[in-house]
Design a protein around this motif. Structure first.
Motif, PDB file in Angstrom:
ATOM      1  N   GLU A   1      51.135  35.612  38.879  1.00 27.05           N
ATOM      2  CA  GLU A   1      50.927  35.819  40.305  1.00 27.05           C
ATOM      3  C   GLU A   1      51.474  37.178  40.746  1.00 27.05           C
ATOM      4  O   GLU A   1      50.847  37.867  41.561  1.00 27.05           O
ATOM      5  CB  GLU A   1      51.610  34.704  41.116  1.00 27.05           C
ATOM      6  N   ALA A   2      52.640  37.562  40.222  1.00 23.83           N
ATOM      7  CA  ALA A   2      53.207  38.865  40.579  1.00 23.83           C
ATOM      8  C   ALA A   2      52.321  39.999  40.079  1.00 23.83           C
ATOM      9  O   ALA A   2      52.145  41.018  40.755  1.00 23.83           O
ATOM     10  CB  ALA A   2      54.620  38.999  40.006  1.00 23.83           C
ATOM     11  N   LEU A   3      51.771  39.826  38.887  1.00 24.40           N
ATOM     12  CA  LEU A   3      50.873  40.851  38.342  1.00 24.40           C
ATOM     13  C   LEU A   3      49.623  41.000  39.210  1.00 24.40           C
ATOM     14  O   LEU A   3      49.127  42.110  39.421  1.00 24.40           O
ATOM     15  CB  LEU A   3      50.486  40.489  36.914  1.00 24.40           C
ATOM     16  N   GLU A   4      49.134  39.876  39.741  1.00 22.96           N
ATOM     17  CA  GLU A   4      47.950  39.925  40.591  1.00 22.96           C
ATOM     18  C   GLU A   4      48.208  40.677  41.894  1.00 22.96           C
ATOM     19  O   GLU A   4      47.266  41.153  42.529  1.00 22.96           O
ATOM     20  CB  GLU A   4      47.471  38.503  40.909  1.00 22.96           C
ATOM     21  N   MET A   5      49.464  40.783  42.288  1.00 20.87           N
ATOM     22  CA  MET A   5      49.777  41.502  43.523  1.00 20.87           C
ATOM     23  C   MET A   5      49.584  43.000  43.363  1.00 20.87           C
ATOM     24  O   MET A   5      49.549  43.732  44.347  1.00 20.87           O
ATOM     25  CB  MET A   5      51.213  41.193  43.956  1.00 20.87           C
ATOM     26  N   GLY A   6      49.474  43.459  42.118  1.00 19.91           N
ATOM     27  CA  GLY A   6      49.032  44.817  41.864  1.00 19.91           C
ATOM     28  C   GLY A   6      50.120  45.868  41.849  1.00 19.91           C
ATOM     29  O   GLY A   6      51.312  45.591  41.955  1.00 19.91           O
ATOM     30  N   GLY A   7      49.651  47.108  41.693  1.00 21.15           N
ATOM     31  CA  GLY A   7      50.556  48.249  41.672  1.00 21.15           C
ATOM     32  C   GLY A   7      50.957  48.692  40.285  1.00 21.15           C
ATOM     33  O   GLY A   7      51.798  49.576  40.142  1.00 21.15           O
ATOM     34  N   TYR A   8      50.362  48.128  39.242  1.00 23.82           N
ATOM     35  CA  TYR A   8      50.751  48.453  37.874  1.00 23.82           C
ATOM     36  C   TYR A   8      49.708  49.337  37.193  1.00 23.82           C
ATOM     37  O   TYR A   8      48.496  49.210  37.450  1.00 23.82           O
ATOM     38  CB  TYR A   8      50.940  47.177  37.047  1.00 23.82           C
ATOM     39  N   LYS A   9      50.168  50.202  36.332  1.00 23.58           N
ATOM     40  CA  LYS A   9      49.310  50.994  35.458  1.00 23.58           C
ATOM     41  C   LYS A   9      49.510  50.482  34.038  1.00 23.58           C
ATOM     42  O   LYS A   9      50.635  50.474  33.543  1.00 23.58           O
ATOM     43  CB  LYS A   9      49.664  52.477  35.545  1.00 23.58           C
ATOM     44  N   ILE A  10      48.427  50.041  33.421  1.00 22.41           N
ATOM     45  CA  ILE A  10      48.511  49.382  32.122  1.00 22.41           C
ATOM     46  C   ILE A  10      47.675  50.158  31.118  1.00 22.41           C
ATOM     47  O   ILE A  10      46.456  50.315  31.292  1.00 22.41           O
ATOM     48  CB  ILE A  10      48.041  47.917  32.225  1.00 22.41           C
ATOM     49  N   TYR A  11      48.332  50.637  30.087  1.00 21.92           N
ATOM     50  CA  TYR A  11      47.689  51.458  29.060  1.00 21.92           C
ATOM     51  C   TYR A  11      47.398  50.585  27.843  1.00 21.92           C
ATOM     52  O   TYR A  11      48.313  50.018  27.241  1.00 21.92           O
ATOM     53  CB  TYR A  11      48.574  52.640  28.690  1.00 21.92           C
ATOM     54  N   THR A  12      46.132  50.496  27.472  1.00 21.88           N
ATOM     55  CA  THR A  12      45.705  49.557  26.440  1.00 21.88           C
ATOM     56  C   THR A  12      45.402  50.258  25.110  1.00 21.88           C
ATOM     57  O   THR A  12      45.370  51.488  25.021  1.00 21.88           O
ATOM     58  CB  THR A  12      44.445  48.790  26.885  1.00 21.88           C
ATOM     59  N   THR A  13      45.139  49.427  24.108  1.00 23.06           N
ATOM     60  CA  THR A  13      44.767  49.907  22.778  1.00 23.06           C
ATOM     61  C   THR A  13      43.256  49.951  22.593  1.00 23.06           C
ATOM     62  O   THR A  13      42.774  50.329  21.522  1.00 23.06           O
ATOM     63  CB  THR A  13      45.348  48.976  21.703  1.00 23.06           C
ATOM     64  N   PHE A  14      42.487  49.580  23.618  1.00 19.50           N
ATOM     65  CA  PHE A  14      41.047  49.452  23.471  1.00 19.50           C
ATOM     66  C   PHE A  14      40.375  50.820  23.380  1.00 19.50           C
ATOM     67  O   PHE A  14      40.651  51.714  24.184  1.00 19.50           O
ATOM     68  CB  PHE A  14      40.455  48.666  24.640  1.00 19.50           C
ATOM     69  N   ASN A  15      39.482  50.940  22.404  1.00 20.78           N
ATOM     70  CA  ASN A  15      38.761  52.185  22.180  1.00 20.78           C
ATOM     71  C   ASN A  15      37.363  52.069  22.779  1.00 20.78           C
ATOM     72  O   ASN A  15      36.588  51.186  22.395  1.00 20.78           O
ATOM     73  CB  ASN A  15      38.687  52.474  20.678  1.00 20.78           C
TER      74      ASN A  15
END
Length: 894
Positions: free
Chosen positions: A425-439
């Motif tokens: 729920e906290a993650l859904e509130m937003g404001g995060y930058k998430i760097y993934t491994t997806f190419n």
């Protein structure tokens, strides 16, 4: 003046002047005391007699002088001189005459200034440690000190609380719940997607929120809302205590507190200071804001899931209606979701417990409880409860995410919540930058490969069997564990919300056999005294072979008869090497091998390579057929696990996020790359790779043999064609592709047979899945400088001795009770002679119907392994627990 430099005794008459005159009359010379003198100096301190002499006799003062007298006194008394008996309780000085300048007895003129009856010491403001006490009592505060201290702290607390109330402000509804977007990035740091945000929100007045909604929320969340102060001190104390010891915080206990919490989206840190601020605001809101306004504020700021903030957005998201038009049944549902959208939204959520089926079941139970609760607290009559129509129908979910983006985002979000202390729920509130491994390139290549096969293979409009066919795939860098690509389905925008790359309940079939072989080379068998065995070991490959336990006794089937393992064809292989049995995916050798090694050993090795225990088929854990792949790992987990063979036994846990940054620019902890762990001996892994290279060159995986670089892989098919797999790898990339058939929106997503799909009799892992794998890998590895696999070293001892027997007439098919004739195996790499071939189309390996099959299913044809009937009454595909809950990626479902 020092005590030991006391003036000579003064006569009682005459005062100080007489004393001085008497002192001046003393001889000036100092004579030492005579040797052997035993007189105690204390004797000269006896009360004076009436004649004025001390002690009732003339003082026979030795000539040793004062210093010697002092030393003698110290030797005699061990320290300071004691007051004479006549001094009584007067102590030193005073009337006792023993103090400085003592004037004599009780009637003497001297002014005593001793400690006993002299001037008292000055009192301290805080008497601590306490004077006049000794030992531990000095440090025990008096009741006055305790009361005073408590009162002082009380005053300080009241003052601090008052200041706290003055500095905080009441939240403004229109400025609350301004959720920010989460931004996700590809592995090259370019933006992949932005989710969430504040756009899906609209403030409505209280008169547009139906009474049924208000009463449902009050009954469920805070029945005493209109009567209480708005603050639950015990709830806040618990939350602060939990945070202080590093535990999870808890939500607000009252509607007022929850409203304040919703209004503080800009600060969702799990800290005591934030909780204290929340307390001050809650108290101020409870004391100054009308209850109806608080309720309106809460319902306009609460998060309901589906990116909906506030009751109006929730009504639109779930029922495509206005908030004012919500029915009592719909209102109760939305009140149910407030318990926690991640676990109560029927769409499903993040984590292994948040499957769509589990969430819907929880929501239905919660709905019923709230309806009953309304009656209990007097917000609904029993008649009104009886008139409710039941759990409402929810409209299909909508998403702005298209293609594979939604599945990629969900995989990343799942990883973030598991590696940090951020709740879904906290993650859904937003404001995060998430760097993934997806190419990005590899994801596009995978989607392209699936679409090309799907368009050529399926015609759902004209063939009923082509409906509900599902594709899933996962691709992992075996040298790091990074998930680089996946295919989860048609896309959220196409109403497909089940991530097929994180599959649940899809048995892997004969792709499990490499784990059985690897465990035999790692741990040995009881036949080899637990010493490793060679892949050239011989096992009976005939159809319907009786499987024996570790005591050499037949394992019993459900009806009590000896259990006989079914192969895909009736070909009499005789004694066949494990290498050859893997090449042609013959079942019976691996079922017996699994028993000889011990099924627990196979599970142990599989877990070391990354297969989750939760994905094991619980209904078949100790059954012989477990070795044929009744378990249900996800495509991502299978790709990661096979990567352990590619890296000579080194395993890396799969991961999807390299870095996460909050709205303040602070990088979150917990995202270090997984460390390598040795899953098996390098010699074991390299020998498995050699065997699986042979599967591609000469066996059931020949469709990918001409890809142009070294590959190893294994096919898999299950009974009734319910699933088909191809899992393969190079030194640079490991990929798993699965094909199955199910209605993704059905309850439980029951697997359906694919017989007849695509207009053909049956589908196997060497066909469609192998073709997708080949197309993807060719594009994903284009331009890569390909490496060779390491050469395998000789390993283990060869178990089993070939026993040639007469070859049966081609027209004779052995019965289960006959002794099976065997065919001499002169070379372990010789392929069987094909018999009649089946009808082919452009997608199929046109392999024979009885020889070059892949073994496993009971349908015959060019199969490639699979499951058989179980020796017990347990279904070979496992019980629902085994088939529905397996295969989580990071410990979750799918």
């Amino acid at each position: 003046m020092s005590e030991h430099r006391r003036k000579p005794p003064q006569p009682q008459g005459g005062g100080r002047a007489a004393a001085r005159r008497g002192a001046s009359a003393e001889p000036s010379g100092r004579r030492a005391a005579p040797r052997g003198s035993t007189a105690s100096p204390s004797e000269s301190y006896e009360p004076p007699s009436s004649s004025g002499s001390y002690g009732g006799q003339e003082e026979d003062r030795p000539r040793g002088g004062r210093a010697e007298a002092r030393r003698a006194a110290q030797r005699s008394s061990g320290g300071r001189r004691r007051a004479a008996p006549g001094g009584g309780d007067a102590g030193r000085g005073g009337a006792g005459g023993g103090g400085r300048r003592g004037g004599g007895g009780p009637s003497g003129p001297g002014r005593g200034r001793g400690r006993g009856s002299g001037r008292p010491q000055k009192k301290r403001f805080i008497d601590y440690p306490r004077a006049g006490k000794s030992g531990a009592a000095r440090f025990l505060p008096s009741w006055k000190q305790v009361v005073g201290t408590c009162f002082g702290f009380l005053l300080l607390g009241v003052g601090a609380f008052g200041i706290g109330l003055l500095v905080v402000s009441v939240p403004i509804e229109a400025q609350a719940a301004q959720a920010q977007s989460n931004v996700f990035y590809w592995d090259d740091n370019t933006q992949m997607a932005a989710t969430g945000g504040k756009q899906n929100r609209q403030i409505v007045p209280l008169d547009e929120i139906p009474k049924s909604m208000r009463l449902a929320v009050i009954s469920a969340e805070n029945a005493s809302f209109y009567d209480d102060s708005g603050v639950d001190p015990m709830g806040i104390a618990r939350a602060m205590f939990n945070m202080a010891r590093g535990g999870q915080t808890q939500g607000g206990s009252t509607i007022t507190q929850q409203y304040v919490k919703n209004a503080m989206l800009d600060d969702q840190s799990q800290s005591i200071s934030r909780k204290a601020k929340e307390l001050f605001i809650s108290v101020k809101v409870g004391a100054t804001v009308d209850k109806d306004d608080i309720l309106k504020g809460y319902l306009n700021t609460a998060y309901f899931g589906r990116n909906a903030y506030g009751i109006q957005a929730a009504a639109r998201a779930y029922f495509d209606t206005e908030a004012r038009d919500l029915s009592p049944e719909q209102s109760i549902f939305l009140a149910s979701v407030l318990k926690g959208p991640n676990l109560y939204n029927p769409d499903g959520g993040i984590g292994e417990a948040a499957t769509p089926a589990a969430n819907k079941a929880r929501a239905e139970l919660r709905w019923k409880w709230i309806a009953d609760r309304e009656v209990e607290v007097g917000n609904m009559t029993a008649a009104e409860r009886s008139s409710l129509k039941g759990f409402p129908e929810i409209k299909k979910q909508k998403s702005a995410l298209s293609g594979q983006t939604g599945y990629l985002v969900d995989i990343a979000k799942d990883y973030v919540t598991k590696k940090s202390n951020i709740s879904p729920e906290a993650l859904e509130m937003g404001g995060y930058k998430i760097y993934t491994t997806f190419n990005k390139k590899k994801v596009e290549e995978m989607e392209k490969a699936v679409k090309a096969t799907e368009d050529s293979f399926l015609d759902p409009k004209n063939r009923a069997k082509d409906k509900y066919v599902q594709f899933g795939a996962g691709s992992v860098d075996p040298n790091t564990g990074a998930i680089v690509a996946l295919y989860g389905g048609a896309g959220y925008d196409k109403d497909h919300y089940t991530n097929n790359a994180n599959t649940a309940g899809v048995p892997v079939g004969s792709t499990w056999k490499p784990f059985v072989l690897a465990s035999a080379m790692e741990y040995g068998t009881y036949k080899s005294d637990e010493k490793p065995i060679s892949p050239m070991s011989l096992y009976n490959g005939n159809d319907l072979v009786v499987i024996k336990d570790r005591n050499g006794e037949p394992i019993r089937a459900a009806d009590g008869t000896p259990f006989r393992q079914k192969n895909e064809s009736t070909r009499a292989w005789g004694d066949i090497t494990l290498r050859k049995a893997m090449e042609q995916s013959v079942n019976s050798p691996f079922v017996q091998l699994g028993i000889d090694v011990g099924l627990s050993k196979t599970r142990e090795l599989a877990e070391k390579t990354g297969i989750l225990e939760s994905s094991f088929d619980q209904g078949n854990l100790n059954n012989a057929s477990f070795s044929l792949g009744t378990s249900t790992p996800s495509a991502i987990r299978m790709a990661d696990s096979y990567g352990s063979f590619a890296t000579s036994g080194t395993h890396y846990e799969p991961y999807s996020v390299t870095k996460a940054v909050d709205k303040n620019g602070t990088e979150l902890s917990g995202f270090t790359k997984p460390k390598p762990e040795q899953a098996m001996e390098a010699s074991v892994a390299n020998n498995v790779t050699d065997v699986l290279q042979n599967v591609v060159k000469n066996g059931t995986g020949k469709k990918v043999a001409d890809i142009g670089f070294p590959v190893a892989g294994k096919t898999g098919t299950t009974d009734e064609n319910k699933s088909a797999w191809f899992v393969g790898y190079t030194p640079e990339l490991s990929t798993a592709v699965t094909l199955f058939r199910t209605d993704p929106r059905s309850n439980g997503r029951k697997l359906l047979s694919m017989n007849g799909t695509g207009g053909v009799t049956s589908i196997h892992g060497g066909d469609i899945p192998a073709q997708i794998w080949k197309d993807y890998m060719a594009g994903a590895l284009k331009g890569v400088d390909h490496k060779d696999f390491p050469d395998p070293e000789k390993i283990g001892e060869i178990v089993g001795t070939p026993t040639p027997t007469p070859t049966p007439s081609p027209s004779v098919t052995p019965t289960p009770t006959e002794t099976k004739p065997t065919e001499p195996t002169t070379s372990p790499t010789t392929s069987p002679t094909p018999s009649t071939s089946e009808t082919c189309n452009g997608w199929w390996n046109c392999e024979d119907n009885g020889g070059a099959g892949n073994g496993g299913t009971d349908t015959g044809g060019a199969g490639d392994g699979g499951v058989s009937s179980s020796p017990t009454d347990t279904a070979t595909e496992g019980n629902p627990r085994g088939n529905e809950n397996g295969g989580g990626l990071f410990g979750g479902t799918g």
